[in-house]
Scaffold this active site. Structure first.
Site, PDB file in Angstrom:
ATOM      1  N   LYS A  14       0.859  -1.293  -0.127  1.00 52.91           N
ATOM      2  CA  LYS A  14      -0.169   0.116  -0.084  1.00 52.91           C
ATOM      3  C   LYS A  14       0.806   1.233  -0.005  1.00 52.91           C
ATOM      4  CE  LYS A  14      -3.921  -2.073   0.418  1.00 52.91           C
ATOM      5  NZ  LYS A  14      -4.729  -2.530  -0.619  1.00 52.91           N
ATOM      6  N   CYS A  15       0.198   2.245  -0.448  1.00 48.93           N
ATOM      7  CA  CYS A  15       0.786   3.581  -0.385  1.00 48.93           C
ATOM      8  C   CYS A  15       1.523   4.045   0.768  1.00 48.93           C
ATOM      9  CB  CYS A  15      -0.089   4.494  -1.008  1.00 48.93           C
ATOM     10  SG  CYS A  15       0.481   6.244  -1.141  1.00 48.93           S
ATOM     11  N   PRO A  16       2.625   4.679   0.853  1.00 45.79           N
ATOM     12  CA  PRO A  16       3.517   4.897  -0.010  1.00 45.79           C
ATOM     13  C   PRO A  16       4.430   3.918  -0.327  1.00 45.79           C
ATOM     14  CG  PRO A  16       4.488   5.808   1.929  1.00 45.79           C
ATOM     15  CD  PRO A  16       3.148   5.099   2.362  1.00 45.79           C
TER      16      PRO A  16
END
Length: 77
Positions: A14-16
């Protein structure tokens, strides 16, 4: 410059993390080489093209297949 590509599988992250790991991987490949990034994070469609714009690397292709976003990036140089 070679036609060989390094593949970076970031599916499930998942981001980042996808953009951070992409930046790190780009720093490890030779100028002119390609990096193929595979990820499932929906934010990657914004983050990775933005990274290329900032770094001067070339986003050669972007596609989506079965929920996986695939980016082909050519290292500047």
């Amino acid at each position: 410059m070679t036609d060989a590509a390094t593949v970076l599988d970031l599916e499930g992250l998942k981001c980042p993390l996808p953009v951070l790991r992409t930046r790190k991987a780009l720093g490890r490949i030779a100028p002119g080489d390609r990096l193929v990034v595979r990820c499932t994070d929906p934010m990657s469609v914004i983050d990775i093209p933005h990274l290329c714009q900032e770094s001067g690397d070339t986003l050669e292709a972007r596609e989506e297949a079965g929920g996986v976003h695939i980016f082909t990036i050519r290292r500047r140089g």
